[in-house]
Design a protein around this motif. Structure first.
Motif, PDB file in Angstrom:
ATOM      1  N   MET A   1     -49.263 -19.924  21.573  1.00 19.00           N
ATOM      2  CA  MET A   1     -50.619 -19.446  21.553  1.00 19.00           C
ATOM      3  C   MET A   1     -51.127 -19.194  22.973  1.00 19.00           C
ATOM      4  O   MET A   1     -51.735 -18.171  23.236  1.00 19.00           O
ATOM      5  CB  MET A   1     -51.492 -20.479  20.831  1.00 19.00           C
ATOM      6  CG  MET A   1     -52.934 -20.161  20.909  1.00 19.00           C
ATOM      7  SD  MET A   1     -53.479 -19.339  19.448  1.00 19.00           S
ATOM      8  CE  MET A   1     -55.030 -20.111  19.245  1.00 19.00           C
ATOM      9  N   ARG A   2     -50.875 -20.131  23.883  1.00 21.72           N
ATOM     10  CA  ARG A   2     -51.340 -19.941  25.260  1.00 21.72           C
ATOM     11  C   ARG A   2     -50.711 -18.702  25.881  1.00 21.72           C
ATOM     12  O   ARG A   2     -51.377 -17.943  26.580  1.00 21.72           O
ATOM     13  CB  ARG A   2     -51.022 -21.175  26.091  1.00 21.72           C
ATOM     14  CG  ARG A   2     -51.862 -22.366  25.736  1.00 21.72           C
ATOM     15  CD  ARG A   2     -51.433 -23.582  26.550  1.00 21.72           C
ATOM     16  NE  ARG A   2     -52.253 -24.720  26.254  1.00 21.72           N
ATOM     17  CZ  ARG A   2     -51.902 -25.680  25.401  1.00 21.72           C
ATOM     18  NH1 ARG A   2     -50.755 -25.621  24.767  1.00 21.72           N
ATOM     19  NH2 ARG A   2     -52.713 -26.696  25.188  1.00 21.72           N
ATOM     20  N   ALA A   3     -49.433 -18.507  25.634  1.00 26.02           N
ATOM     21  CA  ALA A   3     -48.751 -17.341  26.179  1.00 26.02           C
ATOM     22  C   ALA A   3     -49.358 -16.053  25.624  1.00 26.02           C
ATOM     23  O   ALA A   3     -49.557 -15.089  26.366  1.00 26.02           O
ATOM     24  CB  ALA A   3     -47.258 -17.409  25.869  1.00 26.02           C
TER      25      ALA A   3
ATOM     26  N   GLU B   1     -48.308 -11.615  33.073  1.00 26.98           N
ATOM     27  CA  GLU B   1     -46.891 -11.695  32.733  1.00 26.98           C
ATOM     28  C   GLU B   1     -46.518 -13.159  32.536  1.00 26.98           C
ATOM     29  O   GLU B   1     -46.801 -13.999  33.387  1.00 26.98           O
ATOM     30  CB  GLU B   1     -46.031 -11.085  33.837  1.00 26.98           C
ATOM     31  CG  GLU B   1     -44.558 -11.059  33.501  1.00 26.98           C
ATOM     32  CD  GLU B   1     -43.727 -10.396  34.578  1.00 26.98           C
ATOM     33  OE1 GLU B   1     -42.497 -10.506  34.496  1.00 26.98           O
ATOM     34  OE2 GLU B   1     -44.296  -9.783  35.496  1.00 26.98           O
ATOM     35  N   VAL B   2     -45.888 -13.458  31.402  1.00 24.69           N
ATOM     36  CA  VAL B   2     -45.552 -14.835  31.053  1.00 24.69           C
ATOM     37  C   VAL B   2     -44.070 -14.926  30.737  1.00 24.69           C
ATOM     38  O   VAL B   2     -43.542 -14.119  29.969  1.00 24.69           O
ATOM     39  CB  VAL B   2     -46.372 -15.306  29.821  1.00 24.69           C
ATOM     40  CG1 VAL B   2     -45.961 -16.709  29.411  1.00 24.69           C
ATOM     41  CG2 VAL B   2     -47.854 -15.233  30.103  1.00 24.69           C
TER      42      VAL B   2
ATOM     43  N   LEU C   1     -52.660 -15.385  27.394  1.00 25.19           N
ATOM     44  CA  LEU C   1     -52.433 -14.882  28.752  1.00 25.19           C
ATOM     45  C   LEU C   1     -51.932 -13.444  28.731  1.00 25.19           C
ATOM     46  O   LEU C   1     -52.383 -12.614  29.519  1.00 25.19           O
ATOM     47  CB  LEU C   1     -51.446 -15.785  29.491  1.00 25.19           C
ATOM     48  CG  LEU C   1     -51.976 -17.174  29.848  1.00 25.19           C
ATOM     49  CD1 LEU C   1     -50.847 -18.061  30.343  1.00 25.19           C
ATOM     50  CD2 LEU C   1     -53.075 -17.079  30.873  1.00 25.19           C
ATOM     51  N   ARG C   2     -51.004 -13.148  27.831  1.00 28.00           N
ATOM     52  CA  ARG C   2     -50.499 -11.773  27.730  1.00 28.00           C
ATOM     53  C   ARG C   2     -51.602 -10.797  27.340  1.00 28.00           C
ATOM     54  O   ARG C   2     -51.617  -9.668  27.806  1.00 28.00           O
ATOM     55  CB  ARG C   2     -49.346 -11.709  26.736  1.00 28.00           C
ATOM     56  CG  ARG C   2     -48.077 -12.298  27.273  1.00 28.00           C
ATOM     57  CD  ARG C   2     -46.913 -12.141  26.298  1.00 28.00           C
ATOM     58  NE  ARG C   2     -45.730 -12.743  26.823  1.00 28.00           N
ATOM     59  CZ  ARG C   2     -45.164 -13.846  26.336  1.00 28.00           C
ATOM     60  NH1 ARG C   2     -45.664 -14.439  25.272  1.00 28.00           N
ATOM     61  NH2 ARG C   2     -44.085 -14.348  26.902  1.00 28.00           N
TER      62      ARG C   2
ATOM     63  N   VAL D   1     -46.943 -22.964  36.922  1.00 30.00           N
ATOM     64  CA  VAL D   1     -45.986 -23.540  35.974  1.00 30.00           C
ATOM     65  C   VAL D   1     -46.793 -24.432  35.039  1.00 30.00           C
ATOM     66  O   VAL D   1     -47.503 -25.330  35.495  1.00 30.00           O
ATOM     67  CB  VAL D   1     -44.892 -24.367  36.695  1.00 30.00           C
ATOM     68  CG1 VAL D   1     -44.007 -25.083  35.684  1.00 30.00           C
ATOM     69  CG2 VAL D   1     -44.059 -23.478  37.602  1.00 30.00           C
ATOM     70  N   MET D   2     -46.703 -24.173  33.749  1.00 32.86           N
ATOM     71  CA  MET D   2     -47.402 -24.987  32.759  1.00 32.86           C
ATOM     72  C   MET D   2     -46.371 -25.817  32.006  1.00 32.86           C
ATOM     73  O   MET D   2     -45.411 -25.265  31.466  1.00 32.86           O
ATOM     74  CB  MET D   2     -48.192 -24.103  31.795  1.00 32.86           C
ATOM     75  CG  MET D   2     -49.255 -23.301  32.495  1.00 32.86           C
ATOM     76  SD  MET D   2     -50.431 -22.386  31.470  1.00 32.86           S
ATOM     77  CE  MET D   2     -49.505 -21.727  30.138  1.00 32.86           C
TER      78      MET D   2
END
Length: 101
Positions: A1-3, A12-13, A6-7, A34-35
């Protein structure tokens, strides 16, 4: 979900399911952030990965993901308290990082 979030903001992930894959992907001066999900790994694994990256790139920024939507910020040592909502291995990992700060 976080990615996905962000996308959707044109960030860029790169994702890695395991720390071994993250070690392979990570390179100095490539990533802004970095997560790390502290719920998925032991405190020893997390500490080793964190120290490996910080040793190679001391300016690397980290976000320690503790669930949704809790984060430890760069100024977290005086702002975060470990409470009863953090149980089990996740709570122990967070306590470990708080003690190291």
């Amino acid at each position: 979900m976080r990615a996905a979030v962000l996308r959707s903001r044109t960030v860029e992930v790169h994702e890695a399911e395991e720390l071994s894959a993250a070690r392979f992907l990570w390179q100095p001066d490539v990533y802004d952030l970095v997560m790390l999900d502290v719920r998925r790994y032991s405190s020893e694994e997390m500490q080793e990965f964190y120290e490996q990256i910080k040793g190679a790139s001391p300016r690397q920024q980290f976000a320690f993901l503790m669930g949704s939507p809790r984060y430890l910020s760069r100024t977290w040592s005086g702002e975060v308290a470990v409470d009863d909502t953090l149980r089990g291995q996740c709570g122990e990992t967070v306590k470990h990082f708080l003690a190291a700060a």
